[in-house]
Write a protein that holds these residues in place. Sequence first.
Motif, PDB file in Angstrom:
ATOM      1  N   ASN A   4       4.786   7.278  -3.151  1.00 22.75           N
ATOM      2  CA  ASN A   4       4.496   7.048  -1.745  1.00 22.75           C
ATOM      3  C   ASN A   4       3.131   6.371  -1.640  1.00 22.75           C
ATOM      4  OD1 ASN A   4       4.386   7.139   1.026  1.00 22.75           O
ATOM      5  ND2 ASN A   4       4.765   9.332   1.166  1.00 22.75           N
ATOM      6  N   ILE A   5       3.127   5.080  -1.293  1.00 22.13           N
ATOM      7  CA  ILE A   5       1.902   4.295  -1.248  1.00 22.13           C
ATOM      8  C   ILE A   5       1.574   3.928   0.195  1.00 22.13           C
ATOM      9  CG2 ILE A   5       0.792   2.143  -1.973  1.00 22.13           C
ATOM     10  CD1 ILE A   5       2.655   2.147  -4.427  1.00 22.13           C
ATOM     11  N   VAL A   6       0.331   4.175   0.591  1.00 22.88           N
ATOM     12  CA  VAL A   6      -0.170   3.750   1.897  1.00 22.88           C
ATOM     13  C   VAL A   6      -1.073   2.548   1.664  1.00 22.88           C
ATOM     14  CG1 VAL A   6      -1.660   4.355   3.847  1.00 22.88           C
ATOM     15  CG2 VAL A   6      -0.041   6.039   2.957  1.00 22.88           C
ATOM     16  N   ILE A   7      -0.796   1.467   2.370  1.00 24.14           N
ATOM     17  CA  ILE A   7      -1.608   0.258   2.277  1.00 24.14           C
ATOM     18  C   ILE A   7      -2.414   0.140   3.561  1.00 24.14           C
ATOM     19  CG2 ILE A   7      -1.606  -2.240   1.874  1.00 24.14           C
ATOM     20  CD1 ILE A   7       1.429  -1.820   1.075  1.00 24.14           C
ATOM     21  N   ASP A 106       0.696   9.328  -2.559  1.00 27.09           N
ATOM     22  CA  ASP A 106       0.170   9.458  -3.922  1.00 27.09           C
ATOM     23  C   ASP A 106      -0.969   8.479  -4.158  1.00 27.09           C
ATOM     24  OD1 ASP A 106       3.544   9.237  -4.590  1.00 27.09           O
ATOM     25  OD2 ASP A 106       2.456  11.124  -4.850  1.00 27.09           O
ATOM     26  N   LEU A 107      -0.994   7.394  -3.355  1.00 26.95           N
ATOM     27  CA  LEU A 107      -1.944   6.310  -3.568  1.00 26.95           C
ATOM     28  C   LEU A 107      -2.239   5.620  -2.246  1.00 26.95           C
ATOM     29  CD1 LEU A 107      -3.446   4.445  -5.678  1.00 26.95           C
ATOM     30  CD2 LEU A 107      -1.377   3.032  -5.666  1.00 26.95           C
ATOM     31  N   CYS A 137      -5.724  11.616  -2.237  1.00 26.63           N
ATOM     32  CA  CYS A 137      -4.962  11.083  -3.356  1.00 26.63           C
ATOM     33  C   CYS A 137      -5.772   9.970  -4.022  1.00 26.63           C
ATOM     34  CB  CYS A 137      -3.618  10.539  -2.880  1.00 26.63           C
ATOM     35  SG  CYS A 137      -3.769   9.246  -1.617  1.00 26.63           S
ATOM     36  N   SER A 138      -5.189   9.313  -4.994  1.00 33.69           N
ATOM     37  CA  SER A 138      -5.863   8.196  -5.657  1.00 33.69           C
ATOM     38  C   SER A 138      -6.034   7.041  -4.692  1.00 33.69           C
ATOM     39  CB  SER A 138      -5.044   7.724  -6.859  1.00 33.69           C
ATOM     40  OG  SER A 138      -4.959   8.733  -7.823  1.00 33.69           O
ATOM     41  N   VAL A 139      -7.068   6.224  -4.964  1.00 34.16           N
ATOM     42  CA  VAL A 139      -7.350   5.039  -4.158  1.00 34.16           C
ATOM     43  C   VAL A 139      -7.468   3.847  -5.103  1.00 34.16           C
ATOM     44  CG1 VAL A 139      -8.970   3.919  -2.570  1.00 34.16           C
ATOM     45  CG2 VAL A 139      -8.570   6.380  -2.393  1.00 34.16           C
TER      46      VAL A 139
END
Length: 145
Positions: A4-7, A106-107, A137-139
């Motif tokens: 699950n990536i947030v941009i 997650d990112l 989460c990670s960046v």
Amino acid sequence: MYNNIVIAYDGSECGQKALLDCKDLAQWSHAKLSLVAVMPSSAGYVAMEGAIYDPESESREVAKFQAVLADGLRRLEQAGYSASGELLKGDSVQEITRYASEVGADLIVVGHKHLDSWAARWWRGSISGALIEHAPCSVLCVITR
């Protein structure tokens, strides 16, 4: 692996580079993509008497940020990726981290432009640096010069 990536997208050159780099990452990990644009909460202007709320100004700002978000979603779609989009309002770091927590990211992917002078870095601040400190989460910071 990221699911699950947030941009975080602002339409800038470094934001567009982050969007391009994220597409490769999403393809590799088969992640769900969420694109967010953050509109500052101040939609008025400051006069000698204090802050004045201007609904027309707010409408123009909402339209501007919705256009940025639509542009990012269109770029992803043209590259063959499906993403959800969300217009957030408030402090960029607080809203991005809140949203990432809410969707179980997650990112977080964000663009970052190196500024030449220490004064420019100090005056502008660094959203990407603050995200690293506060994110759940990670960046991934995608650098442009």
